[in-house]
Design a protein around this motif. Structure first.
Motif, PDB file in Angstrom:
ATOM      1  N   SER A 249      45.499  19.782  48.502  1.00  0.00           N
ATOM      2  CA  SER A 249      44.605  18.627  48.578  1.00  0.00           C
ATOM      3  C   SER A 249      44.254  18.077  47.201  1.00  0.00           C
ATOM      4  O   SER A 249      43.897  16.899  47.061  1.00  0.00           O
ATOM      5  N   LEU A 250      44.347  18.920  46.168  1.00  0.00           N
ATOM      6  CA  LEU A 250      44.065  18.471  44.801  1.00  0.00           C
ATOM      7  C   LEU A 250      45.291  17.899  44.103  1.00  0.00           C
ATOM      8  O   LEU A 250      45.162  17.207  43.087  1.00  0.00           O
ATOM      9  N   MET A 251      46.472  18.221  44.625  1.00  0.00           N
ATOM     10  CA  MET A 251      47.694  17.759  43.963  1.00  0.00           C
ATOM     11  C   MET A 251      47.777  16.237  43.924  1.00  0.00           C
ATOM     12  O   MET A 251      48.272  15.652  42.959  1.00  0.00           O
ATOM     13  N   GLY A 252      47.280  15.590  44.986  1.00  0.00           N
ATOM     14  CA  GLY A 252      47.302  14.132  45.000  1.00  0.00           C
ATOM     15  C   GLY A 252      46.463  13.546  43.878  1.00  0.00           C
ATOM     16  O   GLY A 252      46.876  12.621  43.181  1.00  0.00           O
ATOM     17  N   LEU A 253      45.254  14.096  43.677  1.00  0.00           N
ATOM     18  CA  LEU A 253      44.394  13.624  42.598  1.00  0.00           C
ATOM     19  C   LEU A 253      45.026  13.886  41.240  1.00  0.00           C
ATOM     20  O   LEU A 253      44.975  13.038  40.344  1.00  0.00           O
ATOM     21  N   ALA A 254      45.621  15.082  41.098  1.00  0.00           N
ATOM     22  CA  ALA A 254      46.261  15.420  39.825  1.00  0.00           C
ATOM     23  C   ALA A 254      47.446  14.502  39.554  1.00  0.00           C
ATOM     24  O   ALA A 254      47.657  14.057  38.423  1.00  0.00           O
ATOM     25  N   ALA A 255      48.211  14.180  40.597  1.00  0.00           N
ATOM     26  CA  ALA A 255      49.359  13.295  40.425  1.00  0.00           C
ATOM     27  C   ALA A 255      48.917  11.894  40.019  1.00  0.00           C
ATOM     28  O   ALA A 255      49.522  11.261  39.137  1.00  0.00           O
ATOM     29  N   GLN A 256      47.840  11.400  40.649  1.00  0.00           N
ATOM     30  CA  GLN A 256      47.343  10.081  40.290  1.00  0.00           C
ATOM     31  C   GLN A 256      46.822  10.057  38.852  1.00  0.00           C
ATOM     32  O   GLN A 256      47.004   9.084  38.125  1.00  0.00           O
ATOM     33  N   ALA A 257      46.152  11.144  38.442  1.00  0.00           N
ATOM     34  CA  ALA A 257      45.598  11.204  37.089  1.00  0.00           C
ATOM     35  C   ALA A 257      46.683  11.220  36.028  1.00  0.00           C
ATOM     36  O   ALA A 257      46.478  10.732  34.911  1.00  0.00           O
ATOM     37  N   THR A 258      47.834  11.782  36.363  1.00  0.00           N
ATOM     38  CA  THR A 258      48.928  11.849  35.390  1.00  0.00           C
ATOM     39  C   THR A 258      49.838  10.621  35.454  1.00  0.00           C
ATOM     40  O   THR A 258      50.840  10.544  34.747  1.00  0.00           O
ATOM     41  N   GLY A 259      49.490   9.677  36.336  1.00  0.00           N
ATOM     42  CA  GLY A 259      50.238   8.422  36.377  1.00  0.00           C
ATOM     43  C   GLY A 259      51.508   8.452  37.203  1.00  0.00           C
ATOM     44  O   GLY A 259      52.375   7.590  37.049  1.00  0.00           O
ATOM     45  N   VAL A 260      51.650   9.436  38.099  1.00  0.00           N
ATOM     46  CA  VAL A 260      52.830   9.495  38.958  1.00  0.00           C
ATOM     47  C   VAL A 260      52.802   8.325  39.929  1.00  0.00           C
ATOM     48  O   VAL A 260      51.796   8.069  40.595  1.00  0.00           O
ATOM     49  N   ASN A 261      53.897   7.618  40.021  1.00  0.00           N
ATOM     50  CA  ASN A 261      53.968   6.406  40.837  1.00  0.00           C
ATOM     51  C   ASN A 261      54.322   6.760  42.286  1.00  0.00           C
ATOM     52  O   ASN A 261      55.449   6.564  42.741  1.00  0.00           O
ATOM     53  N   ILE A 262      53.334   7.301  42.989  1.00  0.00           N
ATOM     54  CA  ILE A 262      53.490   7.650  44.402  1.00  0.00           C
ATOM     55  C   ILE A 262      52.351   6.991  45.170  1.00  0.00           C
ATOM     56  O   ILE A 262      51.199   7.034  44.718  1.00  0.00           O
ATOM     57  N   PRO A 263      52.621   6.359  46.315  1.00  0.00           N
ATOM     58  CA  PRO A 263      51.543   5.719  47.078  1.00  0.00           C
ATOM     59  C   PRO A 263      50.410   6.691  47.384  1.00  0.00           C
ATOM     60  O   PRO A 263      50.651   7.844  47.754  1.00  0.00           O
ATOM     61  N   SER A 264      49.181   6.228  47.232  1.00  0.00           N
ATOM     62  CA  SER A 264      48.017   7.089  47.452  1.00  0.00           C
ATOM     63  C   SER A 264      47.946   7.586  48.889  1.00  0.00           C
ATOM     64  O   SER A 264      47.461   8.694  49.153  1.00  0.00           O
ATOM     65  N   GLN A 265      48.422   6.773  49.835  1.00  0.00           N
ATOM     66  CA  GLN A 265      48.397   7.198  51.241  1.00  0.00           C
ATOM     67  C   GLN A 265      49.280   8.417  51.470  1.00  0.00           C
ATOM     68  O   GLN A 265      48.931   9.314  52.247  1.00  0.00           O
ATOM     69  N   LEU A 266      50.417   8.446  50.786  1.00  0.00           N
ATOM     70  CA  LEU A 266      51.305   9.589  50.915  1.00  0.00           C
ATOM     71  C   LEU A 266      50.689  10.831  50.292  1.00  0.00           C
ATOM     72  O   LEU A 266      50.767  11.930  50.855  1.00  0.00           O
ATOM     73  N   LEU A 267      50.048  10.661  49.148  1.00  0.00           N
ATOM     74  CA  LEU A 267      49.401  11.798  48.491  1.00  0.00           C
ATOM     75  C   LEU A 267      48.263  12.339  49.356  1.00  0.00           C
ATOM     76  O   LEU A 267      48.064  13.550  49.440  1.00  0.00           O
ATOM     77  N   ALA A 268      47.504  11.446  49.991  1.00  0.00           N
ATOM     78  CA  ALA A 268      46.400  11.882  50.844  1.00  0.00           C
ATOM     79  C   ALA A 268      46.880  12.619  52.080  1.00  0.00           C
ATOM     80  O   ALA A 268      46.150  13.435  52.658  1.00  0.00           O
TER      81      ALA A 268
END
Length: 303
Positions: A249-268
């Motif tokens: 559940s934290l990987m999505g936040l970490a990915a967004q913080a590092t600038g990974v270009n993945i849709p937020s809906q997919l990360l959630a």
């Protein structure tokens, strides 16, 4: 703090709502009852805790109210499913919907409001270890959840109470024949599960993310139910599974913080995708499920 340190530091806190609810459901299922209303019980506990903390009652009183509210709502399920021997799946779903409805009703005036969090406790020396030190800086509820995990493991492994609960879940007729009150044990287990679900909701609402929003439980109750199967009804595996889902559940936040270009809906959606994948893998091993499963799970008991 890099992404790895962020995930390690937050894993236990993110896992705590899953862990508390799953531990309660473990006891319920070990007693032979299947309660699918955990999502609603968590939501009801969350709104009770938030309202009390917001009005100055304090976090302790908020958790007490959440636990009592979860227990009372779960007793409605017990009354229907155990008293009238209604279908446990249908009764659990109904209670879950009721809990979410009550949460939306009582929480409507508090939308987008916040409450103060609680301070964290650092373990000396261990919290200073590079990279992994964040694991040892947690709030009191996280530490108590670890104690609860050990206590439930010890109960099922070494105590007479754990043996009775397991006997009621495996063969209720035999347990009744030797004098154990099957219905009373199951009702007590359901009440305990409701209390733990209330605590889990309270933690999510007033500690982990101290902000009220409708639907803030966001499927955690369903993941907690899946965790019991994922852990094959064993306390240690459920703890590890909760940590896994907390980290995911934290990987999505970490990915967004590092600038990974993945849709937020997919990360959630990552925790739910992992849930489906893990359940598919576990369910394919019939031998493991049969070895650790509960023989009379979901079956009504008649004297």
């Amino acid at each position: 703090m890099n992404a790895l340190q962020f995930i390690l530091a937050g894993t236990l806190a993110a896992a705590t709502p899953f862990l508390l609810a799953a531990l309660g459901e473990l006891v319920v299922e070990r007693a032979g009852v299947l309660n699918l209303g955990i999502e609603g019980l968590m939501a009801f506990g969350a709104v009770l805790a938030f309202v009390i903390v917001y009005h100055g009652g304090g976090h302790f009183l908020g958790f007490v109210a959440a636990g009592v509210g979860g227990a009372l709502l779960s007793l409605v399920f017990a009354f229907v499913a155990l008293g009238f021997r209604a279908n446990q799946v249908a009764a659990g779903l109904a209670i879950g919907i009721l809990g979410q409805g009550l949460s939306a009703l009582f929480g409507k005036p508090y939308e987008a409001l916040t409450v103060p969090g609680i301070s964290k406790i650092a373990i000396p020396f261990l919290s200073q270890i590079p990279v992994v030190g964040g694991l040892f800086i947690q709030d009191i509820v996280v530490w108590l959840s670890l104690v609860a995990t050990l206590a439930i493991w010890a109960m099922f492994s070494y105590s007479k109470t754990g043996l009775v609960v397991r006997a009621v879940g495996e063969n209720p007729k035999a347990a009744h024949a030797i004098g154990y009150p099957v219905i009373a044990v199951r009702v007590a287990a359901v009440a305990f599960g409701g209390t733990m679900a209330g605590f889990a909701g309270a933690y999510a609402a007033v500690v982990y993310t101290p902000l009220w929003a409708d639907g803030m439980i966001a499927g955690r109750g369903w993941i907690a139910i899946a965790l019991v199967v994922f852990g094959t009804w064993l306390t240690g595996r459920i703890f590890l599974g909760a940590c896994l889902f907390g980290a995911v559940s934290l990987m999505g936040l970490a990915a967004q913080a590092t600038g990974v270009n993945i849709p937020s809906q997919l990360l959630a959606s990552l925790p739910y995708l992992v849930t489906i994948l893990v359940l598919g893998i576990i369910s394919s091993d019939r031998r493991l499920l049969k070895l650790n499963g509960v023989a009379a799970l979901g079956e009504p008991f008649e004297r």
